[in-house]
Design an enzyme around this catalytic site. Structure first.
Site, PDB file in Angstrom:
ATOM      1  N   GLY A 246       0.808  -1.210   0.000  1.00 35.38           N
ATOM      2  CA  GLY A 246       0.000   0.000   0.000  1.00 35.38           C
ATOM      3  C   GLY A 246       0.840   1.259   0.000  1.00 35.38           C
ATOM      4  CG  ASP A 247       3.425   1.825   3.116  1.00 36.70           C
ATOM      5  OD1 ASP A 247       2.424   2.450   3.497  1.00 36.70           O
ATOM      6  OD2 ASP A 247       3.971   0.938   3.803  1.00 36.70           O
TER       7      ASP A 247
END
Length: 303
Positions: A246-247
């Site tokens: 997600g980062d």
């Protein structure tokens, strides 16, 4: 410059083993990385060729090790020293299923907030600031966003729960919940795509400008403040690691947006970067991302 803020960084000890509770378990492999969502975003941005600096707090010898690892990786960083405690260690166990044991980390005081806000005085209008991770102190997140709003810079918020709710009034440029986090905010389980889009719109009504929702193997969508909806499929490949995906999505999205100014291309780059990380043992590289880019197709509709 794209700044990231990690108020509670970690030293991530990642091992591969077939975990058997109650037994002595031996690893097949192990690695140590600097961790924390903001740090992951900065490292991903760096790998994608963007100028970035990781900011936050660090404590004790573990905190110094986090700084040293970032220095070794060539990632510019400024982590303010905390006088008490030790930065946390997170244990990530990869086996038949992924298991994580995350440490608590040191507590922050009022004086620490002041020091961080002073550090952010260098932020300018053309910069972007990514604030992500678990909020130990929600008022700290709100104060940061309030100060940044005065600069006119682009603010990106990746947190969940009450912290997200309270920060929406600061009108962040972009928020990035995943499907589970989005459903939890509204008390909805097993959330479906259409419902997710409606809930993303509810977050806009509460103050968010643009909402980027990650959906794991189903890809991601962006609901823009213009009421344009962009939906992208995920890439095909073996999922090795979900930590940091997600980062990397956030880093890829910001990279694509800076390079093209187009939300569709930004989403395409974001999904490719997120998948590149998911398909590797750690954060994906620019080469990994570009190799997947053509697999990502973005559909745009106007609501």
């Amino acid at each position: 410059m794209i700044y990231t803020i990690t108020t509670n960084p970690s030293l991530d000890y990642t091992v591969e083993t077939d975990l058997v509770p109650g037994q002595i378990n031996r690893t097949r492999s192990e690695a140590i990385y600097p961790g924390g969502k903001g740090i992951n975003v900065s490292l991903s941005l760096q790998r994608l060729g963007q100028e970035t600096r990781a900011l936050g707090f660090a404590a004790g010898r573990i905190g110094q090790t986090i700084r040293d690892l970032l220095d070794d990786l060539g990632c510019p960083n400024t982590f303010l020293e905390l006088k008490r405690g030790q930065s946390r260690i997170n244990v990530k166990i990869r086996g038949a299923v992924e298991t994580a044991v995350n440490g608590c980390g040191p507590e922050l005081g009022a004086g620490d907030l002041v020091r961080l806000l002073e550090l952010l005085e260098d932020v300018q209008r053309g910069d972007a600031v990514v604030l992500s991770g678990w909020a130990q102190n929600i008022s700290l997140y709100v104060a940061i966003l309030q100060q940044l709003a005065e600069t006119g810079c682009m603010t990106v918020l990746d947190c969940s729960g009450e912290a997200l709710w309270q920060c929406l009034s600061c009108h962040p440029f972009l928020i990035k919940p995943n499907l589970t986090e989005l459903g939890t905010l509204f008390g909805v389980e097993d959330i479906e795509y259409g419902e997710a889009v409606e809930l993303a719109h509810q977050l806009q009504l509460e103050g968010a400008r643009n909402v980027l929702v990650s959906m794991g193997g189903e890809g991601a969508f962006l609901l823009a403040e213009s009421r344009e909806l962009y939906a992208a499929n995920a890439c095909c490949g073996p999922v090795v690691n979900t930590v940091g995906a997600g980062d990397s999505l956030v880093a890829g999205f910001l990279t694509g947006l800076r390079e093209s100014g187009d939300f569709g291309k930004a989403l395409q780059m974001g999904v490719a970067a997120g998948c590149a990380t998911a398909f590797h043992h750690w954060l994906g590289t620019l080469e990994d991302t570009m190799a997947l880019l053509d697999q990502v197709r973005v559909e745009k509709t106007v609501l």
